[in-house]
Design an enzyme around this catalytic site. Structure first.
Site, PDB file in Angstrom:
ATOM      1  N   THR A 138       0.814  -1.212   0.000  1.00  0.00           N
ATOM      2  CA  THR A 138       0.000   0.000   0.000  1.00  0.00           C
ATOM      3  C   THR A 138       0.853   1.270   0.000  1.00  0.00           C
ATOM      4  OG1 THR A 138      -1.722  -1.169   1.164  1.00  0.00           O
ATOM      5  CG2 THR A 138      -1.769   1.216   1.319  1.00  0.00           C
ATOM      6  N   GLY A 177       2.783  -2.893   8.318  1.00  0.00           N
ATOM      7  CA  GLY A 177       3.078  -3.185   9.716  1.00  0.00           C
ATOM      8  C   GLY A 177       4.531  -3.598   9.886  1.00  0.00           C
ATOM      9  N   GLU A 421      -6.154  -5.507   3.495  1.00  0.00           N
ATOM     10  CA  GLU A 421      -6.325  -6.630   2.562  1.00  0.00           C
ATOM     11  C   GLU A 421      -7.521  -6.404   1.632  1.00  0.00           C
ATOM     12  OE1 GLU A 421      -3.935  -8.601   2.404  1.00  0.00           O
ATOM     13  OE2 GLU A 421      -3.036  -7.897   4.264  1.00  0.00           O
TER      14      GLU A 421
END
Lengths: 656, 625
Positions: A138, A177, A421
């Site tokens: 992303t 993350g 997701e």
């Protein structure tokens, strides 16, 4: 000792809780293993979550890293391996707040998308934690729409390297993350350019921090993206790449490769690069979405039999709030849905395992179906569970808003799953695209996957139910759902056709139908969920007591859906107004029946108090005492507030 | 506005980067300062104070909320002149900081269940206050944990051996000067919550704590020195405050939703994603039908709720005029209406804020979007000041009562007068067909009729089902409980009707033609979207046909395209200052990405390039394995 209000609920169970638990686990043996894993983790003080609600972002990040590191040691000590039976219970036992989740996805993407040599090189390093990975897909400007990613990887034939760049601010990697502070490496997705030609998005292994002193590598800017609605423990990060060079071998090349001379070779579909996402979507559903929802139901239902409020009969003691019809109508459908989704997870896993076997043989036929189902269910389940947890939170009155109830953190955690997701609306539209395609194919007499053959059979029909008891027949309601889903798909397809025939361009016609398309995709998933619940329940013949209560839950799940979406069932007259009254009556009649078993039904989920970490939902029901004790541990209760001396005192004593 | 926003004293680091203690401290610092500045500038008008406050705290709650919003007003409303002399000026000057301690650990909305006791001792002319059980500990009052030195405590009054129900007492809880809890008082903070980090919601436990007789608020009920109890004249009067607070919540709901819409719509105009037409640049996500379908009905709802909020406020002021002249006849209806509308608007608005957040994709989840804060500040109002389901049932009680009155032949007046038509229709032979209204889906007035018919039908169903349960010789309470799902649906339909009606009625008051046109579009969208989300009710009652429902769905989509060009202008009209929005995504100038990057750099985790956890945990692990 257990609060008598809760104890009495357990005496009247219509089935054996222990047996239901074993069935949910897939056998007594699994229950035993799961409990052993949970026990081993919970008795280890490093994994304690006692202070979680009082910690700052920095403290939680540190604790998450500490736990992740300790977990490696623990697994080694206990002899748990990644392919052992214990492995799948670890994340349930640790119950969140552990770092390096993205490290696992890093590894998974290498095993799925990497060549044999790449796997041999990177996986041992990663599994021994010589490096810590992340997964950088992303960007600030683009998420679900992957083709829009702007990071570039240009092949330099003279040095046999790729040069990675972040050409503008919106191309910055954003959200991954473990990347803000922890990761040393990442799989970065970038547009591949060879000889000036763009070949689309591909994954590259990039080192971002030094393995010696953890400082940033040359050309890398990375950091934490700041506080979020939850996930305080995770260092979601940003990443800027400035002329970062990686060797040719760092492009993951199981399915495509840039050869030394710059020629590009591909085996199979390019979509395979997104296959990590399909697999992640399915595996996250249980741990990140369905289990948290089951926890929320456990907390809210236990609390609702301990909390007494107002009177149902004059002169009697105040009533348990679960005895109010409105409270039942809030919570029991969520409980039924928790079971429904728990079973859907198995269905999806099976579909995935079959598909994966084929893909390894480089047969990609099942990919569209797999992709459509994982997308649709991810969207439907996350959205449903998020609102279910919110309902549970509000059903606990004021105390639900206390972090000590455990519900706010369950809620914010699930909310994130509605976005990561794949954004849910986009996912539903992907499912819809598949359904429309299958519908067209089926109408033209071409073969379609068995899960969607029903689309071929849309006829104007009427529901045959004659009285309210008929609506307790799985055949009747499954049929109703099937009819409704098929009707929504076919009428949307017709609308699309009509627009296109009237001269509207294809993409405009698509955009004008997207509201209906998303609705059709949801209807399809809802139908499959009802059908799967009914089939799962029917297989339970040998266990009469459990089957009976599962049948009630299945009925409730199905009828709740009809009751709350009555318009789409009434629309073409499949269900008449009089029949809808029967649905409502049957639906409301089920509430007091399931009410009796509500507590045993959540007990069967078998969450320990430590894993619930809730002052309201503990097994013994001593709600008020626990709330009072926990509140006193709050750091805000250090005897004197510093704000008093600084601000209150001058205010109180100033002469205004 | 400028007065506050430009004042350097009110500047501080972004709250998102502070710990809970720091946030409390900052909020308190600003509150203290605010009170001094208010006095300095001589601001005294309640509306002006409200605006001043919302700019100082940028719409966040603050530790003195309960002092200003409950303690002072309760003193004004319920204290005798003698008590006003003793307490009001010190409280006004903040020598006394008070809170309002009603909710207990074990009881909230059901007030009669509160367990705290106040027993009168004629020998010393004192009340003895006690928290007899764990569940009777006062729990949740804002400002109680750390800030206040007094509390208005609600307790069951016992005198001459008899329980006289709930009464309010002024209770000193901390020593003036040292701020230490007084003997017999246990007080503290209830710990972290879902938001409201700036507030020290507290607990309070009292053990044989004595206060003088004169500390009971005695404007209405009284206890004489010998212990004789004097009843209040009317118990309806207490409705007044509740109506007032609930009307504020409707306004809060409107504002919260408007803010979230502003952020989501501006961001959707800035964000480009995917492709609509092959080969063309990525379009603004606001051009996607699904995005419009998420946001525009909410925008219409925000406008609708503004109108409802304003309506309740004016009605309240008009009726409170009547109350002071002794006319209480309209109060029950207003009470029922605000209870339902409070629930209806707070439910819809908090779900709407979440929709807006999700419409912003991943970035909506970041604290920098500002929407998580709007949500966590708004959603508790579904629970406080009356749990929403209980509120809906109160409205239902009024509706059923009105329905029964109509069936017994007496027409009703006011907002429920549509129930009168129901009885007229029943005389006619085909009663379902008779309900058919000819609905013109382009005409707000006609849609009001459709909503009216739906409400009438659901009220009737609920009332009949209730009667059927009663005929089964069930007790009143049991029958009520068995029908409560129906009753809540009826209330919701009633509230929905009221909102559509008020919105439609407002249109004729708008003089500017262009503004009226765009508001009419919003009103139509609000009404039609509501139908498309509840088609079952309209189909089942025979108000609309299948074909009409298809038309409604189609027209909703057409309206989305019509509203699209005005969308940003419609949120700009809410006129929220950037500082008040507190959102990087919703900035007026739309420079989203640069500012997100700047914001993130300030995150506490970024204070050092290598986090200490590396040396503590990661490095040892890497060397050991």
């Amino acid at each position: 000792s257990v609060n008598p209000d809760l104890a009495s609920e357990r005496q009247t169970a219509s089935f054996s809780v222990e047996k239901l638990t074993a069935w949910l686990d897939g056998g007594v043996e699994n229950t035993r293993t799961r409990r052993a894993v949970v026990e081993a983790i919970e008795c280890d003080p490093v994994f304690s979550r006692e202070n979680q609600y009082f910690q700052s972002q920095n403290e939680r990040y540190e604790a998450a890293v500490r736990k992740a590191v300790h977990l490696q040691k623990k697994m080694h000590e206990m002899g748990w391996t990644e392919d052992g039976p214990e492995y799948k219970y670890i994340s349930r036992a640790v119950a969140g707040d552990v770092a390096f989740l993205l490290h696992r996805i890093f590894m998974r993407s290498i095993s799925m998308l990497g060549s044999d040599e790449q796997i041999a090189k990177w996986i041992p390093l990663a599994s021994q934690y010589r490096l810590i990975g992340s997964y950088a897909q992303t960007e600030l400007g683009h998420g679900t729409y992957l083709q829009g990613l702007e990071t570039t990887a240009v092949f330099d034939i003279t040095t046999q390297e790729f040069i990675l760049n972040t050409p503008k601010i919106s191309a910055m990697k954003w959200w991954p993350g473990d990347m803000g502070r922890s990761a040393t490496h990442t799989v970065a997705f970038a547009q591949l350019y060879v000889h000036g030609k763009c070949y689309g998005v591909h994954p590259f292994i990039v080192q971002i921090r030094s393995l010696q002193d953890h400082s940033l590598c040359p050309g890398i800017i990375a950091g934490d993206i700041g506080p979020k609605m939850s996930f305080e423990h995770a260092d979601n990060g940003f990443l800027v790449l400035q002329n970062v060079r990686v060797p040719r071998e760092n492009m993951l090349s199981k399915f495509c490769e840039v050869q030394p001379d710059g020629s590009y070779v591909r085996w199979g579909s390019q979509k395979i690069n997104y296959f990590t996402m399909t697999s992640v979507r399915i595996s996250l559903l249980l741990d990140e979405v369905i289990l948290p929802m089951m926890k929320a139901c456990t907390i809210a239902i236990r609390y609702s039999v301990v909390r007494r409020q107002s009177k149902l009969k004059p002169g009697e003691q105040e009533a348990k709030i679960l005895d109010y019809q409105t409270q039942q109508e809030k919570l029991l459908p969520q409980l039924a849905a928790a079971y429904a989704f728990y079973f859907i997870k198995d269905y999806l896993q099976e579909l995935f395992d079959n598909g994966y076997r084929e893909i390894q043989k480089k047969n990609f036929d099942m990919l569209p179906e797999l992709h459509a189902f994982s997308s649709g269910f991810k969207a439907v389940i996350t959205q449903y569970c998020a609102s279910a947890v919110e309902i549970c939170l509000r059903a606990c009155g004021g105390h639900g808003y206390s972090l000590l109830s455990g519900l706010p953190s369950l809620y914010t955690k699930i909310l994130a799953s509605c976005i990561y997701e794949g954004e849910n609306t986009i996912l539903l539209l992907q499912t819809a695209r598949f359904l429309i395609k299958c519908f067209m194919a089926a109408s033209a007499g071409q073969p379609v996957p068995p899960s969607v053959t029903y689309l071929a059979a849309v006829k104007p029909r009427k529901c045959p139910a004659k009285n309210k008891l008929d609506f307790l027949s799985p055949d009747i309601y499954t049929e109703a759902y099937q009819h409704m889903a098929a009707r929504l798909v076919s009428s949307t397809a017709a609308k699309l056709q009509e627009l296109i025939q009237s001269g509207v361009k294809k993409h405009d016609a698509w955009n004008q139908c997207t509201v209906q398309l998303a609705q059709a995709a949801k209807a399809h998933c809802h139908y499959i969920a009802v059908k799967n619940f009914a089939e799962t329940m029917e297989k339970l013949e040998t266990q009469a007591g459990i089957q009976k209560i599962m049948k009630h839950l299945c009925d409730l799940f199905a009828l709740h859906g009809i009751f709350s979406n009555s318009g789409v069932f009434l629309h073409d007259g499949y269900i008449s107004g009089a029949q809808m009254d029967m649905v409502t009556a049957s639906y409301l009649d089920l509430l007091p029946i399931i009410r009796k078993d509500a507590v045993p039904l959540v007990d069967a989920f078998d969450f320990t108090d430590k894993s619930l970490n809730s002052a309201l939902g503990s097994y013994d029901g001593h709600v008020y005492q626990r709330l009072y004790e926990w509140a006193q541990k709050s750091p805000t209760n250090e005897q004197m507030s510093p704000a008093y001396e600084k601000y209150l005192k001058p205010l109180l004593h100033s002469k205004l | 506005e400028a007065l506050v926003l430009n004042d350097p004293d009110f500047q501080h680091e972004d709250m998102n980067f502070l710990s809970r203690s720091e946030r409390y401290e900052q909020a308190l610092r600003k509150s203290a300062l605010m009170v001094m500045k208010l006095r300095e500038h001589g601001v005294a008008d309640p509306d002006e104070i409200y605006w001043f406050k919302s700019f100082v705290h940028r719409g966040r709650p603050e530790p003195l909320d309960l002092h200003l919003g409950m303690f002072l007003p309760t003193l004004l409303a319920q204290a005798t002149p003698e008590q006003q002399d003793r307490f009001f000026m010190p409280a006004w000057n903040l020598d006394i900081i008070g809170t309002y301690a009603q909710t207990e650990m074990g009881h909230g909305t059901h007030l009669r269940g509160l367990e705290t006791t106040a027993t009168y001792d004629p020998a010393t002319q004192e009340f003895i206050l006690n928290s007899p059980t764990v569940s009777s500990i006062k729990w949740w009052p804002g400002g109680l944990g750390k800030t206040s030195n007094h509390a208005i405590v609600l307790a069951q009054l016992y005198t001459q051996g008899q329980c006289r129900g709930l009464h309010a007492f002024i209770v000193p809880i901390r020593q003036i000067g040292t701020h230490k809890p007084l003997p017999g008082i246990t007080v503290g903070d209830i710990g972290p919550k879902f938001g409201f980090d700036e507030i020290d919601n507290g607990y309070l436990k009292m053990d044989n704590y004595r206060i003088p007789r004169e500390n009971m608020l005695m404007k209405y009920a009284q206890v004489e020195p010998d212990g004789t109890y004097v009843k209040p004249v009317s118990d309806k009067l207490t409705y007044g405050t509740m109506v007032f607070i609930r009307s504020l919540i409707v306004g809060d709901a409107a504002r919260g939703l408007s803010k979230a819409c502003t952020i989501a719509i501006r961001y959707s105009a800035v964000r480009h994603q995917s492709e609509l037409k092959p080969g063309e640049p990525e379009p603004q996500i606001l051009d996607y039908q699904t995005q419009q379908y998420k946001l525009f009905p909410l925008l219409a709802t925000a406008y609708a709720f503004h109108i409802v909020g304003a309506y309740i406020k004016t009605t309240y002021h008009r009726i409170s005029g009547d109350i002071s002249s002794g006319n209480l006849s309209e109060l029950p209806e207003l009470h029922a209406l605000t209870a339902g509308l409070k629930a209806f608007t707070s439910w819809v608005a908090s779900a709407g804020v979440e929709e807006c957040r999700m419409a912003c994709g991943g970035h909506g989840y970041s604290r920098c979007s500002g929407i998580p804060d709007i949500y966590i500040n708004l959603t508790p109002c579904c629970t406080y000041e009356g749990e929403n389901t209980v509120m809906m049932l109160q409205t239902a009680r009024f509706l059923v009562k009105s329905y029964n009155q109509v069936t017994s032949g007496q027409p009703v007046t006011g907002i429920v007068s549509y129930l009168n038509d129901l009885s007229r229709q029943r005389i006619q032979p085909q009663h379902v067909a008779a309900r058919m209204v000819t609905v013109r889906i382009n005409d707000p007035a006609s849609l009001v009729e459709a909503y009216k018919a739906r409400a009438a039908c659901l009220v009737e169903t609920a009332a009949k089902n209730l009667q059927a349960e009663l005929n089964h010789r069930k007790s009143k309470e049991e029958a009520w409980n068995k029908t409560s799902v129906d009753l809540v649906r009826a209330s919701e339909a009633h509230c929905h009707y009221v909102v559509v009606k008020l919105f439609a009625a407002k249109l004729s008051e708008v003089s500017d033609a262009a503004v009226r046109a765009v508001l009419t579009e919003l009103c139509l969208l609000y009404a039609l979207y509501g139908i498309s989300k509840n088609t079952g009710d309209f189909l089942q009652a025979g108000i609309l046909t299948d074909a009409q429902v298809t038309q409604v769905n189609q027209h909703v989509k057409e309206l989305l395209a019509i509203i699209r060009p005005n969308a940003v202008a419609l949120v700009d009209s809410f006129d929220f200052h950037d500082l008040l929005l507190g959102s990087v995504l919703g900035r007026y100038d739309g420079n989203v990405y640069e500012n997100m990057f700047d914001w993130a750099k300030k995150s506490p985790l970024n204070k050092t390039e290598v986090h200490q956890s590396f040396y503590k945990h990661l490095k040892p692990m890497q060397s050991k394995l």
